[in-house]
Write a protein that holds these residues in place. Structure first.
Motif, PDB file in Angstrom:
ATOM      1  N   MET A   1     -11.163  -8.965 -53.181  1.00 24.69           N
ATOM      2  CA  MET A   1      -9.863  -8.963 -53.142  1.00 24.69           C
ATOM      3  C   MET A   1      -9.269  -9.022 -51.630  1.00 24.69           C
ATOM      4  SD  MET A   1      -7.890  -5.236 -54.010  1.00 24.69           S
ATOM      5  CE  MET A   1      -7.650  -5.558 -55.622  1.00 24.69           C
ATOM      6  N   THR A   2      -8.013  -9.615 -51.354  1.00 27.38           N
ATOM      7  CA  THR A   2      -7.367  -9.793 -50.365  1.00 27.38           C
ATOM      8  C   THR A   2      -6.943  -8.623 -49.591  1.00 27.38           C
ATOM      9  OG1 THR A   2      -7.017 -12.045 -51.249  1.00 27.38           O
ATOM     10  CG2 THR A   2      -5.668 -11.139 -49.356  1.00 27.38           C
ATOM     11  N   ILE A   3      -6.857  -8.699 -48.130  1.00 32.60           N
ATOM     12  CA  ILE A   3      -6.253  -7.351 -47.691  1.00 32.60           C
ATOM     13  C   ILE A   3      -4.859  -8.156 -46.955  1.00 32.60           C
ATOM     14  CG2 ILE A   3      -6.683  -6.204 -45.589  1.00 32.60           C
ATOM     15  CD1 ILE A   3      -9.583  -6.100 -46.102  1.00 32.60           C
ATOM     16  N   LEU A   4      -3.996  -7.071 -46.903  1.00 34.76           N
ATOM     17  CA  LEU A   4      -2.694  -7.465 -46.240  1.00 34.76           C
ATOM     18  C   LEU A   4      -2.496  -6.590 -45.118  1.00 34.76           C
ATOM     19  CD1 LEU A   4       0.293  -8.823 -47.785  1.00 34.76           C
ATOM     20  CD2 LEU A   4       0.499  -7.072 -45.988  1.00 34.76           C
ATOM     21  N   THR A   5      -2.195  -7.188 -43.772  1.00 30.79           N
ATOM     22  CA  THR A   5      -2.149  -5.968 -42.712  1.00 30.79           C
ATOM     23  C   THR A   5      -0.857  -6.581 -42.013  1.00 30.79           C
ATOM     24  OG1 THR A   5      -3.204  -5.071 -40.998  1.00 30.79           O
ATOM     25  CG2 THR A   5      -3.856  -7.350 -41.397  1.00 30.79           C
ATOM     26  N   THR A   6      -0.566  -5.724 -40.859  1.00 32.73           N
ATOM     27  CA  THR A   6       0.426  -6.159 -40.100  1.00 32.73           C
ATOM     28  C   THR A   6      -0.060  -6.197 -38.596  1.00 32.73           C
ATOM     29  OG1 THR A   6       1.158  -3.951 -39.840  1.00 32.73           O
ATOM     30  CG2 THR A   6       2.394  -5.329 -41.491  1.00 32.73           C
ATOM     31  N   SER A   7       0.859  -6.245 -37.619  1.00 31.31           N
ATOM     32  CA  SER A   7       0.707  -6.099 -36.318  1.00 31.31           C
ATOM     33  C   SER A   7       0.405  -4.788 -36.025  1.00 31.31           C
ATOM     34  CB  SER A   7       1.844  -6.784 -35.428  1.00 31.31           C
ATOM     35  OG  SER A   7       3.008  -6.039 -35.810  1.00 31.31           O
ATOM     36  N   ARG A   8      -0.182  -4.563 -34.703  1.00 38.49           N
ATOM     37  CA  ARG A   8      -0.480  -2.992 -34.552  1.00 38.49           C
ATOM     38  C   ARG A   8       0.486  -1.953 -34.716  1.00 38.49           C
ATOM     39  NH1 ARG A   8      -5.504  -3.467 -30.557  1.00 38.49           N
ATOM     40  NH2 ARG A   8      -6.710  -4.717 -31.667  1.00 38.49           N
ATOM     41  N   ARG A   9       1.554  -2.478 -34.273  1.00 40.65           N
ATOM     42  CA  ARG A   9       2.844  -1.539 -34.022  1.00 40.65           C
ATOM     43  C   ARG A   9       4.291  -2.082 -34.908  1.00 40.65           C
ATOM     44  NH1 ARG A   9       2.493   0.689 -28.088  1.00 40.65           N
ATOM     45  NH2 ARG A   9       0.465   1.645 -28.276  1.00 40.65           N
ATOM     46  N   PRO A  10       4.052  -2.242 -36.224  1.00 35.88           N
ATOM     47  CA  PRO A  10       5.176  -3.035 -36.915  1.00 35.88           C
ATOM     48  C   PRO A  10       6.436  -2.052 -36.953  1.00 35.88           C
ATOM     49  CG  PRO A  10       3.754  -2.051 -38.473  1.00 35.88           C
ATOM     50  CD  PRO A  10       2.985  -1.913 -37.087  1.00 35.88           C
ATOM     51  N   SER A  11       7.576  -2.721 -36.962  1.00 36.47           N
ATOM     52  CA  SER A  11       8.701  -1.852 -37.260  1.00 36.47           C
ATOM     53  C   SER A  11       8.694  -1.274 -38.707  1.00 36.47           C
ATOM     54  CB  SER A  11       9.814  -2.911 -37.315  1.00 36.47           C
ATOM     55  OG  SER A  11       9.769  -3.830 -38.311  1.00 36.47           O
ATOM     56  N   PRO A  12       9.449  -0.232 -38.926  1.00 35.27           N
ATOM     57  CA  PRO A  12       9.402   0.106 -40.199  1.00 35.27           C
ATOM     58  C   PRO A  12       9.773  -0.714 -41.384  1.00 35.27           C
ATOM     59  CG  PRO A  12      10.560   1.613 -38.676  1.00 35.27           C
ATOM     60  CD  PRO A  12      10.457   0.535 -37.720  1.00 35.27           C
ATOM     61  N   GLU A  13      10.488  -1.738 -40.822  1.00 37.58           N
ATOM     62  CA  GLU A  13      11.269  -2.681 -42.004  1.00 37.58           C
ATOM     63  C   GLU A  13       9.822  -3.535 -42.602  1.00 37.58           C
ATOM     64  OE1 GLU A  13      12.854  -2.241 -39.073  1.00 37.58           O
ATOM     65  OE2 GLU A  13      14.439  -1.214 -39.653  1.00 37.58           O
ATOM     66  N   LEU A  14       9.106  -4.279 -41.393  1.00 38.46           N
ATOM     67  CA  LEU A  14       7.880  -4.762 -41.745  1.00 38.46           C
ATOM     68  C   LEU A  14       6.906  -4.208 -42.346  1.00 38.46           C
ATOM     69  CD1 LEU A  14       7.001  -7.751 -41.190  1.00 38.46           C
ATOM     70  CD2 LEU A  14       5.801  -6.952 -39.061  1.00 38.46           C
ATOM     71  N   ARG A  15       6.772  -2.870 -42.148  1.00 38.19           N
ATOM     72  CA  ARG A  15       5.655  -2.018 -42.755  1.00 38.19           C
ATOM     73  C   ARG A  15       6.081  -2.036 -44.173  1.00 38.19           C
ATOM     74  NH1 ARG A  15       5.998   2.405 -39.630  1.00 38.19           N
ATOM     75  NH2 ARG A  15       4.762   1.798 -38.154  1.00 38.19           N
ATOM     76  N   THR A  16       7.327  -1.823 -44.509  1.00 35.00           N
ATOM     77  CA  THR A  16       7.665  -1.695 -45.942  1.00 35.00           C
ATOM     78  C   THR A  16       7.541  -2.999 -46.547  1.00 35.00           C
ATOM     79  OG1 THR A  16       9.223  -0.085 -45.342  1.00 35.00           O
ATOM     80  CG2 THR A  16       9.737  -1.060 -47.394  1.00 35.00           C
ATOM     81  N   LEU A  17       8.004  -4.185 -45.925  1.00 37.60           N
ATOM     82  CA  LEU A  17       7.914  -5.408 -46.522  1.00 37.60           C
ATOM     83  C   LEU A  17       6.299  -5.578 -46.943  1.00 37.60           C
ATOM     84  CD1 LEU A  17       8.883  -8.194 -47.327  1.00 37.60           C
ATOM     85  CD2 LEU A  17       8.282  -8.691 -44.826  1.00 37.60           C
ATOM     86  N   ALA A  18       5.175  -5.228 -45.945  1.00 38.79           N
ATOM     87  CA  ALA A  18       4.025  -5.499 -45.971  1.00 38.79           C
ATOM     88  C   ALA A  18       3.502  -4.577 -47.352  1.00 38.79           C
ATOM     89  CB  ALA A  18       3.391  -5.123 -44.668  1.00 38.79           C
ATOM     90  N   ARG A  19       3.946  -3.475 -47.315  1.00 36.32           N
ATOM     91  CA  ARG A  19       3.295  -2.540 -48.476  1.00 36.32           C
ATOM     92  C   ARG A  19       3.894  -3.012 -49.750  1.00 36.32           C
ATOM     93  NH1 ARG A  19       4.884   2.902 -45.274  1.00 36.32           N
ATOM     94  NH2 ARG A  19       2.856   3.118 -44.325  1.00 36.32           N
ATOM     95  N   ASP A  20       5.146  -3.472 -50.029  1.00 37.46           N
ATOM     96  CA  ASP A  20       5.603  -4.032 -51.002  1.00 37.46           C
ATOM     97  C   ASP A  20       5.046  -5.250 -51.307  1.00 37.46           C
ATOM     98  OD1 ASP A  20       7.238  -1.760 -51.469  1.00 37.46           O
ATOM     99  OD2 ASP A  20       9.137  -2.642 -50.946  1.00 37.46           O
TER     100      ASP A  20
END
Length: 132
Positions: A1-20
């Motif tokens: 299964m693939t993992i999706l992650t962000t930078s260490r301190r993402p903005s709230p908007e980027l965090r929401t985009l990544a989760r969705d």
């Protein structure tokens, strides 16, 4: 299964985009915190990394530590989703399809130009514009 992650301190908007996006793809979403990218390879050799650089968002696919490709998203919008939710992402760019198709559920659609469209959580519909 693939993992999706962000930078260490993402903005709230980027965090929401990544989760969705992880939700749409059926991937695991991991908040990295202090973990390095190489620490993620122990969990899964395939991961998608989202990061914000100035006004652009970069989606990078890495497999076993090797960058397979990047997609630059110039803008994205969120609107209420109507109708039945669809899993996976829908892309109009052949090169984006070719990059992702082996690792995540993706469908090539020719009805819009340079877009990535997907259904997120809580009845959200994302339309991402791919930079040309």
């Amino acid at each position: 299964m693939t993992i999706l992650t962000t930078s260490r301190r993402p903005s709230p908007e980027l965090r929401t985009l990544a989760r969705d996006l992880a939700f749409a793809l059926g991937c695991d979403h991991i908040n990295r915190g202090k973990a390095g990218l190489r620490d993620l390879e122990d969990r899964d050799p395939v991961f998608i990394f989202l990061e914000k650089q100035q006004e652009k968002t970069i989606l990078r696919l890495e497999v076993e530590g090797e960058v397979k490709g990047e997609v630059i998203i110039s803008t994205w919008s969120v609107e209420p989703r109507e109708g039945v939710m669809q899993r996976g992402i829908f892309v109009s760019d052949q090169s984006v399809y070719d990059l992702l198709a082996r690792y995540v559920p993706v469908t090539l659609k020719a009805d819009a130009e340079n877009t990535i469209i997907f259904d997120g959580r809580q009845r959200r519909l994302y339309r991402c514009q791919i930079a040309s």
